[in-house]
Design a protein around this motif. Sequence first.
Motif, PDB file in Angstrom:
ATOM      1  N   GLY A 298       0.802  -1.222   0.000  1.00 30.33           N
ATOM      2  CA  GLY A 298       0.000   0.000   0.000  1.00 30.33           C
ATOM      3  C   GLY A 298       0.828   1.262   0.000  1.00 30.33           C
TER       4      GLY A 298
ATOM      5  N   THR B 299      -5.683   0.846  -5.692  1.00 26.33           N
ATOM      6  CA  THR B 299      -5.211   1.157  -4.341  1.00 26.33           C
ATOM      7  C   THR B 299      -6.387   1.403  -3.401  1.00 26.33           C
ATOM      8  OG1 THR B 299      -3.197   2.164  -5.250  1.00 26.33           O
ATOM      9  CG2 THR B 299      -3.772   2.720  -2.980  1.00 26.33           C
TER      10      THR B 299
ATOM     11  N   THR C  16      -3.624   3.259 -11.334  1.00 30.50           N
ATOM     12  CA  THR C  16      -3.092   2.946 -10.006  1.00 30.50           C
ATOM     13  C   THR C  16      -4.067   3.262  -8.871  1.00 30.50           C
ATOM     14  OG1 THR C  16      -2.030   5.129  -9.884  1.00 30.50           O
ATOM     15  CG2 THR C  16      -0.711   3.302 -10.739  1.00 30.50           C
TER      16      THR C  16
ATOM     17  N   ARG D 107      -4.960  -7.061   0.059  1.00 32.99           N
ATOM     18  CA  ARG D 107      -3.771  -6.487  -0.562  1.00 32.99           C
ATOM     19  C   ARG D 107      -3.219  -7.341  -1.696  1.00 32.99           C
ATOM     20  NH1 ARG D 107      -0.086  -4.080   4.434  1.00 32.99           N
ATOM     21  NH2 ARG D 107      -1.724  -2.800   5.379  1.00 32.99           N
TER      22      ARG D 107
ATOM     23  N   TYR E  77       2.372   0.835  -3.733  1.00 30.17           N
ATOM     24  CA  TYR E  77       0.917   0.791  -3.853  1.00 30.17           C
ATOM     25  C   TYR E  77       0.470   0.305  -5.234  1.00 30.17           C
ATOM     26  CZ  TYR E  77       1.498   5.419  -6.053  1.00 30.17           C
ATOM     27  OH  TYR E  77       1.880   6.466  -6.853  1.00 30.17           O
TER      28      TYR E  77
END
Length: 337
Positions: free
Chosen positions: A15, A80, A76, A89, A176
């Motif tokens: 992250g 995230t 992205t 995750r 991330y």
Amino acid sequence: MDWTNGTSTDFILLGLFPGFGHPELLILIVLLIYTVAFAGNSVLILLIWLDSRLHTPMYFLLSQLSVIDLAYISSTVPKTATNYFEGRRSISYFACAAQMFFFLTLGLAECILLTLMAYDRYVAVCNPLRYAVLMSPKVCLQMAAAVWTGAALAALVHTIYPMHFPICGSREINHYFCEMPAILRMSCADTSVYEMVKFVSTIVFLLVPFILILASYTLIFLTVLSMNSRKGRNKALATCSSHLMVVSLYFGQAIFIYMTPTSSHTPEQDQVGAVLGTIVTPMLNPLIYSLRNKEVLGALRKCTGRCCHCEHCLFLQCDAQKCFIFNFKSVRNQLKS
């Protein structure tokens, strides 16, 4: 929660700044920036498409930059934010490769496009008589095709090569999103040959474009300084200064991340550079070009004025209908009396 229950090929994204004590604050800030970037770039694309005065090579290239920025930040940030709100995750091997491919394609496309935008300004200022020929609609379309094709091919090479390195131990990516330096840092194989390939590629796609941009603006400034018209000189400098600000923001962080060895900077430094390049810059680009550009501001006023005029026309039309009905009833009553 156990984040390591995926398959053996899954990666774990730690992250955005995992050591920071308030991740919810970071996510809110990132989502706010994403909203501003999405709205700003969308409005800029819409204005360039709607206003015929902006149907010029410079604004065509600017619309391409806004498309890249929209896709860049969208490659992205949504993943995230989704991982944070879902409490997971993991990212699959193929999703990681796809994210890296799109990220590299858009990043390389932006490098090439910023160079072409500098060339456009060079031709407009230093060789205006041949501008219509050198920057014809056909040439602009060829430029756009070359940008996307060249960037995609180079990104394909730099996605396939790093993703085939063996991963030893933990598959946790201290980032991330799936970025090349983060993948290389997990590999247990000798990556020195690829580091050399990466260095050569960054010279071709980062250093050479940056030098060409500097050369273009050196010639532009020399030409501008020799102008007799103060108004023309100020207009040329205003247009060029906006592009130079964008170039400085983007190339600064890209050169730091990709032109230095992976081992010479920490994952936290990589993340800071990535945030500047993939989140902050896409938000600032439309603001820089709109707030410092009278033609874009004029198109925005024209568009908003047209919307207000339409609403005003509907209001007047409604009032006229009411007035007509009222007068018709008055005449009818008079006839009856």
